[in-house]
Write an enzyme that holds these catalytic residues in place. Structure first.
Site, PDB file in Angstrom:
ATOM      1  N   ASN A 235       6.719  -1.985   9.601  1.00  0.00           N
ATOM      2  CA  ASN A 235       6.220  -1.478   8.327  1.00  0.00           C
ATOM      3  C   ASN A 235       6.353   0.039   8.364  1.00  0.00           C
ATOM      4  OD1 ASN A 235       4.919  -0.788   6.010  1.00  0.00           O
ATOM      5  ND2 ASN A 235       2.890  -1.554   6.622  1.00  0.00           N
ATOM      6  N   TRP A 236       7.387   0.521   7.703  1.00  0.00           N
ATOM      7  CA  TRP A 236       7.647   1.967   7.741  1.00  0.00           C
ATOM      8  C   TRP A 236       6.649   2.755   6.901  1.00  0.00           C
ATOM      9  CZ3 TRP A 236      13.723   2.499   7.025  1.00  0.00           C
ATOM     10  CH2 TRP A 236      14.357   1.999   8.170  1.00  0.00           C
ATOM     11  N   LYS A 237       5.901   2.072   6.037  1.00  0.00           N
ATOM     12  CA  LYS A 237       4.955   2.747   5.126  1.00  0.00           C
ATOM     13  C   LYS A 237       5.691   3.847   4.356  1.00  0.00           C
ATOM     14  CE  LYS A 237       1.257   1.346   8.175  1.00  0.00           C
ATOM     15  NZ  LYS A 237      -0.078   1.600   8.747  1.00  0.00           N
TER      16      LYS A 237
ATOM     17  N   HIS B  64      -1.755  -5.355   2.142  1.00  0.00           N
ATOM     18  CA  HIS B  64      -2.006  -4.477   3.289  1.00  0.00           C
ATOM     19  C   HIS B  64      -3.332  -3.754   3.064  1.00  0.00           C
ATOM     20  CE1 HIS B  64      -1.630  -1.244   6.188  1.00  0.00           C
ATOM     21  NE2 HIS B  64      -0.704  -1.980   6.790  1.00  0.00           N
TER      22      HIS B  64
ATOM     23  N   GLU C  10      -4.138  -0.810   3.433  1.00  0.00           N
ATOM     24  CA  GLU C  10      -4.002   0.484   2.736  1.00  0.00           C
ATOM     25  C   GLU C  10      -3.891   0.282   1.229  1.00  0.00           C
ATOM     26  OE1 GLU C  10      -0.730   1.789   5.164  1.00  0.00           O
ATOM     27  OE2 GLU C  10      -2.091   1.949   6.863  1.00  0.00           O
TER      28      GLU C  10
ATOM     29  N   GLU D 137      -4.658  -7.656  10.650  1.00  0.00           N
ATOM     30  CA  GLU D 137      -4.641  -6.237  11.013  1.00  0.00           C
ATOM     31  C   GLU D 137      -6.056  -5.682  10.912  1.00  0.00           C
ATOM     32  OE1 GLU D 137      -0.401  -4.532  10.321  1.00  0.00           O
ATOM     33  OE2 GLU D 137      -1.557  -4.261   8.509  1.00  0.00           O
TER      34      GLU D 137
ATOM     35  N   GLY E 200      -3.213   2.672  13.112  1.00  0.00           N
ATOM     36  CA  GLY E 200      -2.921   4.101  13.209  1.00  0.00           C
ATOM     37  C   GLY E 200      -3.912   4.888  14.047  1.00  0.00           C
TER      38      GLY E 200
ATOM     39  N   SER F  85      -1.752  -0.588  15.961  1.00  0.00           N
ATOM     40  CA  SER F  85      -1.386   0.150  17.170  1.00  0.00           C
ATOM     41  C   SER F  85      -0.596  -0.691  18.189  1.00  0.00           C
ATOM     42  CB  SER F  85      -2.623   0.775  17.821  1.00  0.00           C
ATOM     43  OG  SER F  85      -3.235   1.685  16.935  1.00  0.00           O
TER      44      SER F  85
ATOM     45  N   GLY G  27       3.416  -0.438  12.598  1.00  0.00           N
ATOM     46  CA  GLY G  27       3.560   0.786  11.812  1.00  0.00           C
ATOM     47  C   GLY G  27       4.241   1.878  12.627  1.00  0.00           C
ATOM     48  N   GLY G  28       3.445   2.795  13.156  1.00  0.00           N
ATOM     49  CA  GLY G  28       3.960   3.982  13.839  1.00  0.00           C
ATOM     50  C   GLY G  28       5.081   3.726  14.831  1.00  0.00           C
TER      51      GLY G  28
END
Ligand code: 13P
Length: 254
Positions: free
Chosen positions: A9-11, A97, A99, A169, A175, A215, A236-237
Site C-alpha cells: 500500500n503505497w498510500k 483502510h 486512514e 491492521e 506507521g 509495521s 505500507g512504509g
C-alpha cells in the site's frame, strides 16, 4: 489452499519517476510466487494504468486501487467508481483502510456499499479492519473488529464472501514501528476466522485470506506470515523500499 498475499500500500507517496523505478526494481527480480501466492501493489490513482502496464501478463501480480466511491456513477466530483476501475483492468481495491475511516469519515455502512459495488464489478475488495490503541488497552479489540465485520460484510452470501480479502491492521501498529507480536496477530486472525466460521461455516472461513498490516518489514515478515491464520501482509512504509518488499514477498508461506 487459500492465497498467501504480499500487498503493497503505497498510500500518498512517490512521484511518477520514483513510482516507476520502484516497480521496475521489484519486478526485475522476477520472483515467481508459489501457486497459491499473489503480489498486489495498491498505487495512487494516476499510476494505475502505468503500473498495470508494467505487469505484462504476470499472473501472480496485480494492481489495486487504494479506495473507490460508494456511488455507482454520476455527479460526484473527485470520486472514482469501481466501474471506472474495472474499465481500466483493475481487479483489486482496498476498502475501509483505517486512514479512510479516520480522516475521511468512512463508516461501516458506507464500506458495505463499496464492497457490494466491487463485487458487482468482479473487483476483489481488500477489506480492512482493526482497532485503535485505546480500544486494545481496554481489551475491546475482539468486539470492535467483530462489529466492523458484522456491519460491512454480514449481508454477503458465502459465495460473495469468498471473493473478499480481509486485512487486519491494528491502528496502533500502523506507521509506528510497533508491530503486533506474533501471538497478538495470530490471536486476532484466529478470532476473525472464527467470526467468519460462525456466520458462514468452517469451510468458507478456511478459504478466506486474512492479511496482517502494521509495521511489517523484511525483518519480521517471515515470523508474522508463519502464523497459522496469517496469510500474508498489507504493507505500507516497507513496500516503498524495493529490497524490503522483495524480502517480504519471499517471506510468504508456500
Ligand atoms: P505501515 O506498514 O507503514 O505500518 O502501514 C501499514 C498499512 O497501513 C498498510 O495499509
Amino acid at each position: 489452499m487459500r492465497k498467501q498475499i504480499a500487498a503493497a500500500n503505497w498510500k500518498m507517496n512517490l512521484t511518477i519517476d520514483k513510482a516507476e523505478a520502484l516497480l521496475d526494481d521489484i519486478l526485475k527480480e522476477n520472483i515467481e510466487p508459489a501457486e497459491n501466492g499473489q503480489v498486489v501493489f495498491a498505487v495512487p490513482f494516476p499510476y494505475l494504468m502505468m503500473a498495470a502496464g508494467k505487469l505484462n501478463g504476470k499472473a501472480r501480480y496485480a494492481i489495486a486501487a487504494q479506495n473507490c466511491s460508494n456511488k455507482k456513477a454520476g455527479a460526484y466530483t473527485g470520486e472514482t467508481s469501481v466501474e471506472i476501475l474495472q474499465s481500466i483492468g483493475i481487479n483489486y481495491c482496498i476498502v475501509g483502510h483505517s486512514e479512510r475511516r479516520e480522516y475521511f469519515g468512512e463508516m461501516n455502512q458506507m464500506l458495505a456499499e463499496k464492497v457490494d459495488l466491487c463485487l458487482a464489478q468482479s473487483i476483489t475488495p481488500i477489506f480492512c479492519c482493526g482497532e485503535a490503541l485505546e480500544v486494545r488497552e481496554k481489551e475491546g479489540q475482539n468486539d470492535f473488529v467483530r462489529k466492523q465485520i458484522e456491519d460491512s460484510l454480514y449481508h454477503l452470501s458465502a459465495e460473495q464472501l469468498q471473493k473478499i480479502i480481509i486485512a487486519y491492521e491494528p491502528i496502533w501498529a500502523i506507521g509506528t514501528g510497533r508491530t503486533a507480536s506474533t501471538e497478538q496477530a495470530q490471536q486476532m486472525h484466529h478470532f476473525i476466522r472464527s467470526v467468519l466460521a460462525g456466520k458462514w461455516g468452517e469451510e468458507v472461513a478456511g478459504n478466506i485470506s486474512i492479511l496482517y498490516g502494521g509495521s511489517v518489514k523484511a525483518s519480521n515478515a517471515k515470523e508474522l506470515f508463519g502464523c497459522a491464520d496469517v496469510d500474508g501482509g498489507l504493507v505500507g512504509g516497507a513496500s516503498l523500499i524495493a529490497p524490503e518488499f522483495v524480502q517480504i514477498i519471499n517471506a510468504l508461506k508456500h
